[in-house]
Design a protein around this motif. Structure first.
Motif, mmCIF file in Angstrom:
data_model
loop_
_atom_site.group_PDB
_atom_site.id
_atom_site.type_symbol
_atom_site.label_atom_id
_atom_site.label_comp_id
_atom_site.label_asym_id
_atom_site.label_seq_id
_atom_site.Cartn_x
_atom_site.Cartn_y
_atom_site.Cartn_z
ATOM 1 N N GLY A 18 85.976 81.667 32.475
ATOM 2 C CA GLY A 18 87.267 81.518 32.384
ATOM 3 C C GLY A 18 87.781 80.722 33.801
ATOM 4 N N SER A 19 86.907 80.547 34.678
ATOM 5 C CA SER A 19 87.189 79.999 35.842
ATOM 6 C C SER A 19 87.101 78.228 35.810
ATOM 7 C CB SER A 19 86.576 80.463 37.126
ATOM 8 O OG SER A 19 85.193 79.894 36.938
ATOM 9 N N HIS A 20 88.035 77.854 36.646
ATOM 10 C CA HIS A 20 88.115 76.474 36.470
ATOM 11 C C HIS A 20 86.880 75.739 37.424
ATOM 12 C CE1 HIS A 20 92.043 76.201 34.331
ATOM 13 N NE2 HIS A 20 92.374 77.257 35.372
ATOM 14 N N ASN A 21 86.479 76.564 38.241
ATOM 15 C CA ASN A 21 85.295 75.936 39.128
ATOM 16 C C ASN A 21 84.352 77.110 39.572
ATOM 17 O OD1 ASN A 21 86.558 73.263 39.856
ATOM 18 N ND2 ASN A 21 88.140 74.656 40.860
ATOM 19 N N PRO A 22 82.917 76.805 39.520
ATOM 20 C CA PRO A 22 81.951 77.691 40.008
ATOM 21 C C PRO A 22 82.334 78.402 41.184
ATOM 22 C CG PRO A 22 81.098 75.563 40.329
ATOM 23 C CD PRO A 22 82.482 75.227 39.759
ATOM 24 N N GLY A 23 81.767 79.673 41.477
ATOM 25 C CA GLY A 23 81.972 80.203 42.610
ATOM 26 C C GLY A 23 82.584 81.781 42.652
ATOM 27 N N GLN A 24 83.242 82.073 41.680
ATOM 28 C CA GLN A 24 83.966 83.381 41.410
ATOM 29 C C GLN A 24 82.855 84.153 41.249
ATOM 30 O OE1 GLN A 24 87.148 82.894 38.555
ATOM 31 N NE2 GLN A 24 88.464 82.411 40.153
ATOM 32 N N ASP A 25 81.773 83.771 40.514
ATOM 33 C CA ASP A 25 80.771 84.601 40.221
ATOM 34 C C ASP A 25 80.016 85.320 41.463
ATOM 35 O OD1 ASP A 25 80.054 81.876 40.536
ATOM 36 O OD2 ASP A 25 77.916 82.574 40.140
ATOM 37 N N LYS A 26 80.434 84.798 42.606
ATOM 38 C CA LYS A 26 79.814 85.216 43.848
ATOM 39 C C LYS A 26 80.658 86.327 44.492
ATOM 40 C CE LYS A 26 78.057 80.425 44.687
ATOM 41 N NZ LYS A 26 78.147 79.207 45.161
ATOM 42 N N ALA A 27 81.884 86.489 43.885
ATOM 43 C CA ALA A 27 82.890 87.415 44.791
ATOM 44 C C ALA A 27 82.184 88.843 44.657
ATOM 45 C CB ALA A 27 84.060 87.368 43.805
ATOM 46 N N PRO A 28 81.568 89.570 43.812
ATOM 47 C CA PRO A 28 81.057 90.795 43.852
ATOM 48 C C PRO A 28 80.107 90.824 45.156
ATOM 49 C CG PRO A 28 81.018 90.062 41.801
ATOM 50 C CD PRO A 28 81.503 88.917 42.451
ATOM 51 N N ALA A 29 78.987 90.299 45.300
ATOM 52 C CA ALA A 29 78.281 90.119 46.153
ATOM 53 C C ALA A 29 78.872 89.428 47.628
ATOM 54 C CB ALA A 29 76.936 89.267 45.976
ATOM 55 N N ALA A 30 79.669 88.718 47.521
ATOM 56 C CA ALA A 30 80.394 88.531 48.891
ATOM 57 C C ALA A 30 81.391 89.501 49.447
ATOM 58 C CB ALA A 30 81.330 87.208 48.668
ATOM 59 N N ARG A 32 80.813 92.809 48.887
ATOM 60 C CA ARG A 32 79.829 93.764 49.367
ATOM 61 C C ARG A 32 79.137 93.351 50.657
ATOM 62 N NH1 ARG A 32 79.027 95.177 43.674
ATOM 63 N NH2 ARG A 32 78.765 97.387 43.704
ATOM 64 N N ALA A 33 78.806 92.150 50.880
ATOM 65 C CA ALA A 33 78.275 91.596 52.171
ATOM 66 C C ALA A 33 79.234 91.594 53.248
ATOM 67 C CB ALA A 33 77.810 89.951 51.775
ATOM 68 N N ALA A 34 80.407 91.498 52.995
ATOM 69 C CA ALA A 34 81.611 91.433 53.691
ATOM 70 C C ALA A 34 82.201 92.994 54.253
ATOM 71 C CB ALA A 34 82.942 90.928 53.222
ATOM 72 N N GLY A 35 81.171 93.837 53.653
ATOM 73 C CA GLY A 35 81.519 95.176 54.124
ATOM 74 C C GLY A 35 82.371 96.144 53.139
ATOM 75 N N LEU A 36 82.459 95.790 51.921
ATOM 76 C CA LEU A 36 83.364 96.626 51.174
ATOM 77 C C LEU A 36 82.996 97.947 51.066
ATOM 78 C CD1 LEU A 36 85.889 96.969 48.793
ATOM 79 C CD2 LEU A 36 84.096 96.041 47.262
ATOM 80 N N ILE A 37 81.571 98.430 50.664
ATOM 81 C CA ILE A 37 81.206 99.758 50.367
ATOM 82 C C ILE A 37 81.467 100.482 51.807
ATOM 83 C CG2 ILE A 37 79.341 101.146 49.787
ATOM 84 C CD1 ILE A 37 80.388 99.414 47.477
ATOM 85 N N GLY A 38 81.020 99.911 52.878
ATOM 86 C CA GLY A 38 81.256 100.550 54.209
ATOM 87 C C GLY A 38 82.563 100.744 54.607
#
Length: 196
Positions: A18-30, A32-38
């Motif tokens: 449903g997105s217009h461009n690729p990249g949104q699929d990276k949001a969950p990992a990004a 987490r990598a940005a420290g969401l869980i912490g």
């Protein structure tokens, strides 16, 4: 503001549907990598799980830890929390370095472990377990992954088990293979394993 031990569930769904461009699929990992869980833990929230979601199936839990085998993963990609979870739940783990040393033997041991504990088992094969430099068919890069020959030897062992119930193949991105050679090799590997 503190969450006072409140439990929250983080469910990452990496998709660009449903997105217009690729990249949104990276949001969950990004995230987490940005420290969401912490950050959630620091706010007093537990990264535990939703009992309501866990109890959606016909039984709870759907799988006991003794019914799960982690096979071929890169141990360097697990953080401290993930290693703690793996150890505390006594999950069977065969990381990529162990698999690389004897793919068929490691798969045989994992299969024997499962066959003593389940009526049937399903193999979930994420193509991103393959070494990205050698087999760039997945979206997420893994440069400590397995070769296609190593995966083939392991899949052959899993698929020849009497309790083998099926194979799920995920993380395949045909856009990374314009000529189709990688996908053709993967198809041959999967077909060969299922025919073994």
């Amino acid at each position: 503001m503190t969450g006072h031990g409140r439990k929250v569930s983080v469910l990452g769904v990496p998709t660009s549907a449903g997105s217009h461009n690729p990249g949104q699929d990276k949001a969950p990992a990004a995230s987490r990598a940005a420290g969401l869980i912490g950050e959630l833990r620091a706010a007093g929230l537990d990264g535990g799980g939703s009992p309501r979601l866990a109890r959606l199936g016909s039984r709870f839990p759907l799988l006991h830890p003794r019914q799960v085998v982690l096979f071929g993963f890169d141990p360097a990609e697990l953080d401290t929390f993930e290693w703690t979870e793996l150890a505390s739940r006594h999950l069977y783990a065969a990381p990529a370095p162990a698999v690389r040393s004897d793919p068929a033997g490691q798969a045989r041991q994992a299969r024997a472990y499962l066959e003593r504990r389940v009526d049937d088992y399903l193999v979930h094969f994420d193509v991103d377990v393959l070494h990205t430099g050698l087999f760039p068919l997945a979206n997420f890069p893994h440069f400590a992954g397995l070769t296609l020959d190593e995966v083939s030897a392991a899949l052959n062992e899993f698929a020849r088990g009497e309790k083998f119930g099926g194979l799920v193949v995920t993380e395949v991105n045909p856009d990374h293979d314009p000529g189709g050679q990688l996908l053709a090799a993967l198809v041959r590997t999967v077909a060969g394993a299922l025919a073994a």
